[in-house]
Design an enzyme around this catalytic site. Structure first.
Site, PDB file in Angstrom:
ATOM      1  N   SER A   1       0.706  -1.511  -0.085  1.00  0.00           N
ATOM      2  CA  SER A   1       0.413   0.024   0.078  1.00  0.00           C
ATOM      3  C   SER A   1       0.891   1.203  -0.273  1.00  0.00           C
ATOM      4  O   SER A   1       1.696   1.162  -0.784  1.00  0.00           O
ATOM      5  CB  SER A   1      -0.594  -0.267   1.468  1.00  0.00           C
TER       6      SER A   1
ATOM      7  N   ASP B   1      -8.769  -6.009  -5.108  1.00  0.00           N
ATOM      8  CA  ASP B   1      -8.915  -5.063  -4.282  1.00  0.00           C
ATOM      9  C   ASP B   1      -8.945  -3.659  -5.114  1.00  0.00           C
ATOM     10  O   ASP B   1      -8.456  -3.111  -6.667  1.00  0.00           O
ATOM     11  CB  ASP B   1      -6.817  -4.235  -4.351  1.00  0.00           C
TER      12      ASP B   1
ATOM     13  N   HIS C   1      -8.433  -5.024  -0.143  1.00  0.00           N
ATOM     14  CA  HIS C   1      -6.690  -4.637  -0.328  1.00  0.00           C
ATOM     15  C   HIS C   1      -6.157  -4.937   1.025  1.00  0.00           C
ATOM     16  O   HIS C   1      -5.247  -5.191   1.361  1.00  0.00           O
ATOM     17  CB  HIS C   1      -6.946  -2.763   0.118  1.00  0.00           C
TER      18      HIS C   1
END
Length: 384
Positions: A148, A320, A353
């Site tokens: 991320s 995601d 995610h």
């Protein structure tokens, strides 16, 4: 179980920031795992995401339930094997988990920074991390890794210090945020700054915390971390409890918590508001917004990534939607345009995610294989 020990290092020299400001007299909290080999060739830097910290793996001797946020990935015999690699986790400047941040005292004024803490970018974090590595005597990294926002830092390392990185592992990340992601961040920030307890960022002096804004910000963020499939599987339209005698089971209230998903989000928001700093949330989400290495190249990502020299592993997850596989494929294409050595894995996982933090045998094995290849290239007598 790996026993972790938090450390801190003070830096007196000013750190120039991208905004034109600078910060001095700041501390960085960090942890290390494993042993640095004789030629310092087995060091791996881990970059953290929004609400994580330097506590990457293991537990503290006096806090056996406080497990590192990537402990399933990092440790003896794990995908990133600390019997082979010297792993470093650093808490970013501006965070609220040990490194100097808005809640700390500004040496220039003798008062908490609060909203006066300078704006920090991904590039600033990388420069601060480089200073820490310098102090630890590490000239080159075997790898830099992050998921991320941490993946953005890993990518930025390859551009800011291309000669200091041999491998980059970029997981569930993107070369910049799209408009939708920036919009989610802005709504979350507005929830915080419009909380009556925010006091323009100087709430420390008032002895209050803008918990209402933090709760909403976390609820918004948490929705984006989960996939539709996971939310439906875990919660669906299940009611918290049957509270009426009518056929529907609804209480018919606009304010009471009735659905399980409502209860879950409120629980997550309440928990987050107890430990996270509101000014830190504003700083980190804005750093996410600003990151865009292609901006200086007219939006041409291939030109921007031409500076990179290392080998890459990129991993994405099918569900995601915040950092979609298409964003990882953009980076893969740009790197291939520059004839870089790139491995790419797109994992069909249902977790959204959050998948980059969870156990998935395919994901863990991809990372394990990649680091095993790196370990084979270490000099004899190293950590392997």
């Amino acid at each position: 179980m790996l026993i972790a020990e938090s450390q801190s290092m003070l830096f007196e020299a000013p750190l120039p920031l991208q905004s034109g400001a600078s910060i001095r007299g700041y501390s960085l909290s960090y942890e290390t795992y494993g042993t640095l080999n004789a030629d310092q060739s087995n060091a791996v830097l881990i970059c953290h995401a929004l609400n994580a910290s330097h506590h990457v793996a293991g537990v503290y001797a006096d806090q056996p339930n406080n497990t590192g946020w990537w402990d399933n990935m990092i440790g003896p015999g794990k995908s990133l094997d600390t019997d082979r690699f010297f792993v470093i986790g650093v808490n970013n400047l501006g965070s609220c988990f040990g490194s100097t941040g808005p809640m700390h005292v500004n040496p220039e004024t003798g008062r908490e920074y609060g909203a006066d803490f300078p704006v920090i970018t991904v590039e600033d974090w990388v420069n601060a991390q480089a200073r820490l590595l310098d102090a630890l005597g590490i000239e080159q990294l075997a790898a830099v890794m992050g998921g991320s926002l941490g993946g953005m830092q890993a990518l930025s390392w390859t551009l800011q210090y291309p000669e200091r990185v041999k491998h980059a592992v970029v997981v569930a990340s993107a070369p910049n945020l799209n408009a939708e992601n920036i919009a989610f961040n802005e709504v979350a920030r507005r929830a915080i700054v419009t909380d009556p307890d925010f006091h323009n960022g100087h709430f420390y002096a008032q002895g209050v915390v803008p918990k209402r804004g933090l709760r909403i910000a976390r609820m918004i963020g948490h929705i984006t971390y989960l996939s539709d499939d996971v939310m439906n599987e875990k919660f669906g339209r299940e009611l918290r409890q049957a509270v009426t005698d009518n056929a529907t089971g609804y209480k018919y209230s606009t304010q009471d918590v009735e659905f399980q998903i409502e209860s879950y989000l409120r629980y997550q928001g309440d928990k987050f508001s107890e430990y996270f700093d509101a000014n830190t949330y504003l700083l980190i989400t804005r750093a996410l917004d600003y990151f865009d290495p292609a901006r200086a190249f007219g939006g041409n990502l291939s030109e921007a990534l031409a500076r990179a020299r290392c080998k890459f592993l990129l991993v994405s997850f099918s569900t995601d939607w915040r950092f979609s596989p298409a964003r990882s494929r953009e980076m893969v294409k740009a790197l291939l345009d520059n004839h870089r050595d790139v491995s790419y894995a797109e994992i069909d996982a249902p977790h959204g995610h959050d998948a980059f933090l969870l156990d998935d045998a395919r994901y863990m094995n991809v990372v394990r294989s990649y680091f095993e290849n790196i370990a084979r290239g270490l000099n004899p007598g190293g950590a392997a």
